[in-house]
Design an enzyme around this catalytic site. Sequence first.
Site, PDB file in Angstrom:
ATOM      1  NE  ARG A  47      10.581  21.354 -64.825  1.00 15.01           N
ATOM      2  CZ  ARG A  47      11.129  20.957 -65.969  1.00 15.01           C
ATOM      3  NH1 ARG A  47      10.517  20.059 -66.722  1.00 15.01           N
ATOM      4  NH2 ARG A  47      12.283  21.436 -66.353  1.00 15.01           N
ATOM      5  CE1 TYR A  99     -12.218  27.579 -55.174  1.00 12.36           C
ATOM      6  CE2 TYR A  99     -10.998  27.124 -57.179  1.00 12.36           C
ATOM      7  CZ  TYR A  99     -11.100  27.743 -55.959  1.00 12.36           C
ATOM      8  OH  TYR A  99     -10.080  28.552 -55.516  1.00 12.36           O
ATOM      9  CG  ASP A 170     -13.023  19.636 -57.201  1.00 12.75           C
ATOM     10  OD1 ASP A 170     -12.794  19.169 -56.062  1.00 12.75           O
ATOM     11  OD2 ASP A 170     -12.654  20.771 -57.559  1.00 12.75           O
ATOM     12  CE  LYS A 195      -9.265  25.146 -50.792  1.00 16.65           C
ATOM     13  NZ  LYS A 195     -10.194  24.952 -51.903  1.00 16.65           N
TER      14      LYS A 195
END
Length: 371
Positions: A47, A99, A170, A195
Amino acid sequence: MIDPSGLDPATWAIVGGRGPGGPGAPLNVPPHLASNYVLGAERVYTRGSSSPTIEAFEELLGGIEGGACVASATGMAAVASVFDQLAVGARVVLPDDCYHGTSALADAGEAQGRWSVRRLAVEDAEAWAAAAAEAELLWLESPSNPLLRVADLPRVCAAPRAAGAIVAVDSTMATPLAQQPLRLGADVVVHSATKFVGGHSDLLLGAAVTASPALEAGLRESVDRTGATPGAMETFLALRGARTMPLRVREAAASAVVLAARLDDHPAVEVVRHPSRPAHPGHQLAASFMTNAGAVLSFDVTGGADRADAVCRDVRIVRHATSLGAVESTMERRAAVPGQEHLPPGLLRLSVGCEAVEDLWADLDRALGAA
Ligand SMILES: *Cc1c(COP(=O)(O)O)cnc(C)c1O
């Protein structure tokens, strides 16, 4: 290491993130399924100190976009990591079509008193350029999802702004290949790698890419602090998928041009939205800075929601499914999605995949006729 700056993105998609190599080493970086490392080196815990698989993916996408890539668990995690950079009271400007998850995140933050949100028409470059001088975050999305409206990225990304103000794009719908907003002056570009980058409907992943070391540090800190670290398998699969992204996107975008033109002539179709269409308001603008018009289009079926639903039921090669950017073509009636009721009821969003274009056309034509 090879310098990506002189290479075609299609080459970097193969060459980027190869890993250290050497005799006997695997040609590609395998999935490092490890959370924890023996102390005494920089790598401590995935992490906070990443992993070789995550770093390989970041090298690939960062090289194409022209910055340092910060991978995160989903596209929305990448969006949130950018909003997480804002101080309380920041002014956020959003497009009037984007979006729905981003729109919901912005509205929820405003309701909590974290920032204020103003929306501008995607195409109103004048208003966006003026807003750049007085906002802490300009959030652009182009082409927009799902109306495929085109923003004047060259103008807005280059607009003068206050020190520390962020212009974010974006670029999911465009793919990292059709446009590279950092090269136009944006501060950060965001992708839902779920995507086109991954491209196979089998993973969730996000990425934020920036050329600013300060912003990169802020984004990494946010992903670490909020626990939005990507998974090893997801990053590996996205790295594998990204190797063929240029081939997939080239094929799908070319097919989208053909399908958009034929749908435009179809008696059961009212409007086609794709920047390749000469009548599209953003046609010339898109051609001036994008290398293709993208593989997503939307069109309105005559007869509204019922007929559009019937078309979705009748397609056999195109899958009736949400999401976009995969090898398989997917289609969905967007107004049926909660929060998207404002869209035209008969609007279908089609994400064109890599099937042979004549088979796709036969499928759509038959379904439109049968409905
Ligand atoms: C899908 C999508 C997102 C969100 O990505 P997830 O990976 O689903 O979290 C953000 N922006 C756009 C334009 C998208 O299409």
